[in-house]
Each structure stands twice: as structure tokens, then as C-alpha cells.
Design an enzyme around this catalytic site. Structure first.
Site: not given
Ligand code: OGA
Ligand code: MN
Length: 275
Positions: A95, A264, A97, A249
Site C-alpha cells: 500500500h 510514524r 499511505d 510499502h
Molecule cells: C505505516 C506502515 C510499515 C511498518 O506506518 O504506514 O505501513 O513496517 N508501517 O510498520
Molecule cells: Mn503504511
């Protein structure tokens, strides 16, 4: 500061830099490297929440995520957590974000706080490299299309996914969606980017979901090929800073029985432009 490619298609490892004390010249170099490589990886950056926020604000305003539980006392920081007794993780499929927003986020800066003893890596893919390898005929068709993106099936009230995520997702009434061109141009590099993803793209404008599925599935499988991606192994203090337009990712979910905790910060983007 050293910048070394992490794979043929995507990512760069950045060393000899302290993100808690960063100069304007280093910010300019990182901005350039970020656009060129799609995702930047750093080690041993044990930033406090205040330092994490200050680093993010060197690039753009913070885009506060409406659905993730925030870190206590820091509404700008989203918590990406999986407890030892939880089965479903956050981001456990390819995906990007915030593609459901009218103006999607520029990128995200993810800082590892606690990592499992093994596993819990994140994969990143280049949607620029994936787009480049399509035939001229398909490229032409895709450039004429727009697609619907929605988050209702992920963050809305009562979905299966939400139940499994428990209290990690909040604010189901804020769900929504947007329409975007299927091929966009990167605002800095001018590269053409395939802008659909498995989590949030529901169908093409003017096509039914059933009609859209086979072409979407082809694009998702095509882009998920190993040669377009790289895999990052986390340590506490590692940071990945990714561009949400030029990369996808996927958080691997192979560490049941252990906690993984990440912080994040998401950075505001600019309006998307069609290719
Ligand atoms: C995010 C996500 C990836 C992870 O924080 O947007 O997809 O490895 N995380 O935690
Ligand atoms: Mn993400």
C-alpha cells in the site's frame, strides 16, 4: 553524509549524519536523495518525539493521521504497534499511505522503538520502475484513466479488519475517499508513477469494481515483483523515510508472539498532477 543505493530499483542507505542535529545543506541533500531513491534508510537515530517532529518539519507540515492511535502527548505522531498477543499487523499488504485523501501525503518517517528478535522487516517497491516496464499500449490506456481510492473497508465501523485491529484504529466516522489519475508525475523528478495500490484503490472511474479487478490485479502483481523492491531490516533507532507517491510499502507479519512498536510521522503533500 554518505548516500548509497540499497537496491537496483529503490531505496538508499544514508550514513554519517545525525538527524537530531542536521544542517540546511544536509536537508537539501536528503530532499534530493528522497525524490531520487523513493525511500531513505538510517541507523542509530534515537530521536526523542520532539526531535522526530522537528526533523519532519524540516521537509513540510505534518499531516496528522486520523485513524491511528496517537502516541500519548504527541498527536502529530501515529503509533504503529503490534502486541505479542495480536495477530493482525498494521500495513500488512502492499500500500501507500493516505491515497484516499484528496491531497495525499508526501511521505512518512517511521522510527523503530521496539522490534521483534527476528522478522518484522518492511518491503518497499518502486512504482516508477514498475510503470516503466509496462508496454506502450498499456501505458497509454492507463494514462487515460482515473481511479477511486477509499478507506472505508479498512478504517470504517464494523469491518473485519477493524475488529482485528482493535483499539489501534480510532475515528471510524472520518472515513472517505478520493479520485486520482492512475498515472501521476512526481512533483520533483517529473517521473511517471503508477498510482494505484492494493489497500485503497477500489475501481477505475467509469468501470464497475468487477470490470476493474482483473486489470488492477495485473498491475498489483506486476509491481510486486522482487526486482522492483527492497527489504529493510529494523533495529531500534532505525528510520525509513518514504515517498508515498513513488513507492509502495508492506510490513511483513512474521513475528507472532513478540511486540513491535514504531512511531510514524506523515508529511503533507501537494496536489497530484496527471502524467
Ligand atoms: C505505516 C506502515 C510499515 C511498518 O506506518 O504506514 O505501513 O513496517 N508501517 O510498520
Ligand atoms: Mn503504511
Amino acid at each position: 553524509m554518505k548516500i548509497e543505493p540499497a537496491s537496483a530499483a529503490v531505496g538508499a542507505n544514508i550514513s554519517d549524519v545525525d538527524l537530531a542535529n542536521i544542517s540546511n545543506a544536509e536537508v537539501a541533500k536528503l530532499t534530493e536523495a528522497w525524490a531520487r531513491h523513493g525511500v531513505l534508510f538510517f541507523r542509530d537515530q534515537h530521536l526523542s518525539p520532539e526531535q522526530h517532529i522537528a526533523f519532519a518539519e524540516r521537509f513540510a507540515d505534518i499531516d496528522v493521521n486520523q485513524f491511528f492511535q496517537p502516541v500519548a502527548d504527541y498527536p502529530q505522531i501515529a503509533e504503529v504497534r503490534k502486541e505479542a498477543d495480536q495477530i493482525v499487523n498494521i500495513g500488512g499488504g502492499w500500500h501507500t499511505d493516505h491515497s484516499y485523501d484528496q491531497i495525499p501525503a508526501k511521505g512518512s518517517i517511521l522510527l523503530a522503538r521496539e522490534v521483534p528478535p527476528t522478522g518484522g522487516d518492511t518491503r518497499f517497491a518502486s512504482v516508477a520502475a514498475a510503470y516503466n516496464e509496462l508496454s506502450d499500449g498499456l501505458k497509454k490506456t492507463l494514462e487515460s484513466l482515473h481511479a477511486h481510492h477509499s478507506n472505508e473497508h479498512v478504517f470504517g465501523a464494523g469491518t473485519e479488519h477493524k475488529e482485528a485491529a482493535g483499539e489501534r484504529f480510532v475515528n471510524p466516522e472520518a472515513v472517505g475517499g478520493a479520485i486520482h489519475p492512475v498515472v501521476i508525475r512526481h512533483p520533483n523528478t517529473g517521473e511517471k508513477l503508477l498510482y494505484v495500490n492494493a489497500a485503497f484503490t477500489t475501481h477505475f472511474v467509469g468501470w464497475t469494481p468487477e470490470e476493474s479487478r482483473p486489470l488492477l490485479d495485473f498491475l498489483l502483481e506486476h509491481t510486486a515483483q522482487d526486482r522492483f523492491s527492497t527489504q529493510f531490516q529494523w533495529e531500534p533507532g532505525s528510520i525509513a523515510m518514504w515517498d508515498n507517491r513513488s513507492t509502495w510499502h508492506w510490513a511483513l507479519n512474521d513475528y507472532h508472539g513478540h511486540r513491535r512498536l514504531m512511531h510514524r510521522i506523515t508529511i503533507a503533500g501537494e496536489p497530484l498532477t496527471a502524467a
